[in-house]
Write a protein that holds these residues in place. Structure first.
Motif, PDB file in Angstrom:
ATOM      1  N   CYS A   1     -36.192  29.602  56.942  1.00  0.00           N
ATOM      2  CA  CYS A   1     -36.779  30.852  57.410  1.00  0.00           C
ATOM      3  C   CYS A   1     -36.082  31.199  58.723  1.00  0.00           C
ATOM      4  N   GLU A   2     -35.746  32.449  58.865  1.00  0.00           N
ATOM      5  CA  GLU A   2     -35.019  32.886  60.064  1.00  0.00           C
ATOM      6  C   GLU A   2     -36.017  33.445  61.075  1.00  0.00           C
ATOM      7  N   GLY A   3     -36.266  32.694  62.152  1.00  0.00           N
ATOM      8  CA  GLY A   3     -37.185  33.158  63.192  1.00  0.00           C
ATOM      9  C   GLY A   3     -36.430  33.861  64.308  1.00  0.00           C
ATOM     10  N   ASP A   4     -37.176  34.228  65.340  1.00  0.00           N
ATOM     11  CA  ASP A   4     -36.581  34.892  66.489  1.00  0.00           C
ATOM     12  C   ASP A   4     -36.002  33.813  67.414  1.00  0.00           C
ATOM     13  N   GLY A   5     -34.725  33.474  67.220  1.00  0.00           N
ATOM     14  CA  GLY A   5     -34.083  32.441  68.043  1.00  0.00           C
ATOM     15  C   GLY A   5     -34.268  31.028  67.531  1.00  0.00           C
ATOM     16  N   PHE A   6     -34.890  30.861  66.381  1.00  0.00           N
ATOM     17  CA  PHE A   6     -35.037  29.519  65.795  1.00  0.00           C
ATOM     18  C   PHE A   6     -35.076  29.659  64.281  1.00  0.00           C
ATOM     19  N   ARG A   7     -34.856  28.549  63.589  1.00  0.00           N
ATOM     20  CA  ARG A   7     -35.018  28.609  62.137  1.00  0.00           C
ATOM     21  C   ARG A   7     -35.844  27.439  61.634  1.00  0.00           C
ATOM     22  N   ILE A   8     -36.685  27.732  60.663  1.00  0.00           N
ATOM     23  CA  ILE A   8     -37.502  26.700  60.036  1.00  0.00           C
ATOM     24  C   ILE A   8     -36.730  26.279  58.787  1.00  0.00           C
ATOM     25  N   GLY A   9     -36.013  25.155  58.896  1.00  0.00           N
ATOM     26  CA  GLY A   9     -35.173  24.719  57.780  1.00  0.00           C
ATOM     27  C   GLY A   9     -35.851  23.651  56.939  1.00  0.00           C
TER      28      GLY A   9
ATOM     29  N   PRO B   1     -29.304  25.872  68.484  1.00  0.00           N
ATOM     30  CA  PRO B   1     -30.213  26.936  68.035  1.00  0.00           C
ATOM     31  C   PRO B   1     -30.272  27.074  66.514  1.00  0.00           C
ATOM     32  N   GLU B   2     -29.203  26.653  65.832  1.00  0.00           N
ATOM     33  CA  GLU B   2     -29.204  26.785  64.366  1.00  0.00           C
ATOM     34  C   GLU B   2     -29.772  25.539  63.669  1.00  0.00           C
ATOM     35  N   SER B   3     -30.322  24.604  64.459  1.00  0.00           N
ATOM     36  CA  SER B   3     -30.900  23.394  63.855  1.00  0.00           C
ATOM     37  C   SER B   3     -32.014  23.767  62.869  1.00  0.00           C
ATOM     38  N   ASP B   4     -32.085  23.015  61.756  1.00  0.00           N
ATOM     39  CA  ASP B   4     -33.167  23.213  60.785  1.00  0.00           C
ATOM     40  C   ASP B   4     -34.512  22.746  61.347  1.00  0.00           C
ATOM     41  N   PHE B   5     -34.439  21.883  62.371  1.00  0.00           N
ATOM     42  CA  PHE B   5     -35.651  21.179  62.791  1.00  0.00           C
ATOM     43  C   PHE B   5     -35.993  21.386  64.267  1.00  0.00           C
TER      44      PHE B   5
ATOM     45  N   ILE C   1     -38.700  22.582  67.390  1.00  0.00           N
ATOM     46  CA  ILE C   1     -40.099  22.201  67.646  1.00  0.00           C
ATOM     47  C   ILE C   1     -41.082  23.080  66.848  1.00  0.00           C
ATOM     48  N   GLN C   2     -40.648  24.252  66.443  1.00  0.00           N
ATOM     49  CA  GLN C   2     -41.512  25.138  65.645  1.00  0.00           C
ATOM     50  C   GLN C   2     -41.706  24.626  64.214  1.00  0.00           C
ATOM     51  N   ASN C   3     -40.845  23.688  63.772  1.00  0.00           N
ATOM     52  CA  ASN C   3     -40.889  23.257  62.379  1.00  0.00           C
ATOM     53  C   ASN C   3     -41.731  21.990  62.199  1.00  0.00           C
ATOM     54  N   LEU C   4     -41.223  20.844  62.674  1.00  0.00           N
ATOM     55  CA  LEU C   4     -41.910  19.556  62.569  1.00  0.00           C
ATOM     56  C   LEU C   4     -42.300  19.184  61.128  1.00  0.00           C
ATOM     57  N   PRO C   5     -41.318  19.118  60.239  1.00  0.00           N
ATOM     58  CA  PRO C   5     -41.621  18.735  58.860  1.00  0.00           C
ATOM     59  C   PRO C   5     -41.837  17.222  58.736  1.00  0.00           C
ATOM     60  N   TYR C   6     -42.698  16.840  57.801  1.00  0.00           N
ATOM     61  CA  TYR C   6     -43.017  15.426  57.584  1.00  0.00           C
ATOM     62  C   TYR C   6     -42.100  14.816  56.536  1.00  0.00           C
ATOM     63  N   GLY C   7     -41.723  13.556  56.776  1.00  0.00           N
ATOM     64  CA  GLY C   7     -40.940  12.824  55.787  1.00  0.00           C
ATOM     65  C   GLY C   7     -41.211  11.346  55.897  1.00  0.00           C
ATOM     66  N   ILE C   8     -40.645  10.587  54.965  1.00  0.00           N
ATOM     67  CA  ILE C   8     -40.717   9.128  55.033  1.00  0.00           C
ATOM     68  C   ILE C   8     -39.303   8.622  55.262  1.00  0.00           C
TER      69      ILE C   8
ATOM     70  N   GLY D   1     -34.755  18.231  65.822  1.00  0.00           N
ATOM     71  CA  GLY D   1     -33.317  18.265  66.093  1.00  0.00           C
ATOM     72  C   GLY D   1     -32.590  17.246  65.227  1.00  0.00           C
ATOM     73  N   ASP D   2     -31.807  16.375  65.881  1.00  0.00           N
ATOM     74  CA  ASP D   2     -31.058  15.351  65.144  1.00  0.00           C
ATOM     75  C   ASP D   2     -31.778  14.009  65.130  1.00  0.00           C
ATOM     76  N   PHE D   3     -33.089  14.040  65.363  1.00  0.00           N
ATOM     77  CA  PHE D   3     -33.873  12.800  65.431  1.00  0.00           C
ATOM     78  C   PHE D   3     -35.075  12.844  64.480  1.00  0.00           C
ATOM     79  N   VAL D   4     -35.577  11.624  64.231  1.00  0.00           N
ATOM     80  CA  VAL D   4     -36.868  11.499  63.554  1.00  0.00           C
ATOM     81  C   VAL D   4     -37.827  10.908  64.577  1.00  0.00           C
ATOM     82  N   LEU D   5     -38.959  11.552  64.771  1.00  0.00           N
ATOM     83  CA  LEU D   5     -39.984  10.999  65.652  1.00  0.00           C
ATOM     84  C   LEU D   5     -40.836  10.044  64.821  1.00  0.00           C
ATOM     85  N   ASP D   6     -40.877   8.778  65.252  1.00  0.00           N
ATOM     86  CA  ASP D   6     -41.583   7.720  64.518  1.00  0.00           C
ATOM     87  C   ASP D   6     -43.096   7.878  64.734  1.00  0.00           C
TER      88      ASP D   6
END
Ligand code: CA
Length: 422
Positions: free
Chosen positions: A402-410, A16-20, A22-29, A44-49
């Protein structure tokens, strides 16, 4: 997506304290050593290709053209515009949501598409044509102003426009890249002629920055209602600063070599769509701003911030300060509207940093210059050492979420270590 973000769940498991979530989905390379650097989102602990997802035609119907995720920067995707960003984000949310089987039940695809984050190197996510740094925290501008002008800390323009300067884009580096102590010209206290050598007052600055994903023609301005189409996402920014070089060079044209040697950014870009639930009112602006800077919507974001230090003698990081991005006097919409009001052509991939984020309390000051009162009050570290400014071997860690209700946007982590001058 009109669903309450707290109700969204993914078939990808994470804490629950993961930065990533499903509400977040930040982009990276990312670079996993196979297939070259390409675009992904953190879950979570993965990168979706995303390059692979696109190859499998799973973005069909989103309006996405070609496979921009094969590129080693995000610019080609950013250029496709806000409606595509939205549609692609909605599709990724759908593919990762708990009831979606398309990737979840295709084991061969799932194993290839989800790359463990620990096995990848994260690259600079965007080609950055231009970099602007603002000076938008009233507390920071006041604290620093007081050091130079005790009776008149804020300049007369400060509450009428978001003060900024054009920074150096080529020396922006992603998290994890070490920063070399700059050499430069300084004027020691009481001396009559300047000397040349390594900076003795190397500092960090805690900032947030936003990327633009749309260009405007030269000569056309951008209103505070039009900015929405330009704003792609945000990162944490560490604007490394050599205070002794800055003090000697800054008048009359502002920062130059004291800042241009390095700026670090966090590797994941959190989109404004993910930040939307954390939109909030900023400080009241008094006196009222000119019409082109007035906003219909609130444009501050409730983003918690933290900076820690670890010297070469320490095993763990020690917190230096915590703050919140919502305390900034000038917001992102005003910064972009002000940038373009004279007809400046904003580009895809431009980075606009906020300026040092300082709050009202002594533990919410966003740089050592303020925390140590210009080097007069050293900070005591758990190792028994003290610091006024950064020493060689010191590592800095910045976090934002950002601290959401039960999730965080890290935003993940932004880390950098100081290397000796050469
Ligand atoms: Ca700065």
């Amino acid at each position: 997506m009109n669903q309450n973000p707290a109700e969204l769940k993914s078939w990808v498991k994470y804490a629950p304290e993961s930065d990533f979530p499903i509400q977040n989905l930040p982009y990276g390379i990312f670079d996993d050593g196979k297939g070259g650097p390409r675009a992904g989102v953190a879950i979570g602990d993965f990168v979706l290709d995303l390059a692979l997802i696109c190859e499998k035609n799973l973005f069909e119907g989103t309006g996405l053209e070609g496979n921009p995720f094969r590129e080693h920067r995000l610019n080609a995707f950013m250029e496709q515009g806000r409606s595509v960003w939205r549609a692609v984000r909605n599709r990724i949310t759908e593919l990762l949501s708990e009831h979606s089987s398309q990737i979840r039940d295709d084991h061969a695809l799932r194993d290839r598409a989800l790359v463990p984050i620990e096995n990848v190197a994260l690259r600079k996510p965007v080609y950055i044509p231009s970099f602007v740094d603002f000076y938008s925290s009233e507390q920071h501008a006041t604290n620093v102003g007081k050091m130079f002008r005790p009776d008149n800390p804020l300049m007369p323009n400060w509450k009428h426009l978001p003060v900024g300067y054009n920074g150096r884009a080529s020396s922006i580096v992603p998290s994890g890249i070490s920063v070399q102590r700059p050499m430069g010209q300084t004027m020691p206290e009481g001396a009559e002629t300047p000397i040349f050598g390594p900076s003795k007052r190397l500092d960090y600055e805690l900032e947030m920055g936003f990327f633009t994903g749309k260009r405007n023609p030269m000569g056309a301005c951008i209103s505070t209602t039009e900015v929405e189409d330009f704003l792609f996402g945000m990162v944490i920014v560490n604007d490394w600063s050599a205070r002794d070089i800055q003090k000697w060079e800054y008048q009359p044209l502002g920062p130059f070599l004291a800042k241009s040697f390095a700026t670090s950014i966090s590797p994941w870009i959190v989109t404004f769509d993910a930040l939307e639930p954390f939109r909030t009112m900023g400080p009241k602006q008094q006196p009222p701003v000119l019409p082109y800077l007035q906003c219909e919507k609130p444009w501050a974001f409730d983003i918690k911030l933290e900076v820690s230090i670890r010297t070469s003698k320490m095993d763990a990081y020690q917190k230096l300060c915590s703050g919140n991005f919502k305390t900034m006097y000038w917001n992102v919409a005003q910064q972009l509207a002000h940038q373009a009001v004279n007809g400046t052509n904003v580009q895809v991939g431009d980075l606009y940093a906020s300026g040092t984020i300082s709050g009202d309390s002594p533990d919410s000051l966003g740089c050592l210059l303020e925390l140590t009162q210009g080097g007069r009050s050293p900070i005591q570290l758990t190792s028994g050492e003290t610091r006024t400014f950064l020493e060689d071997g010191d590592s800095l860690l910045m976090k934002a979420w950002c601290e959401g209700d039960g999730f965080r946007i890290g935003f993940g982590e932004l880390e950098g270590t100081v290397q000796p001058a050469q």
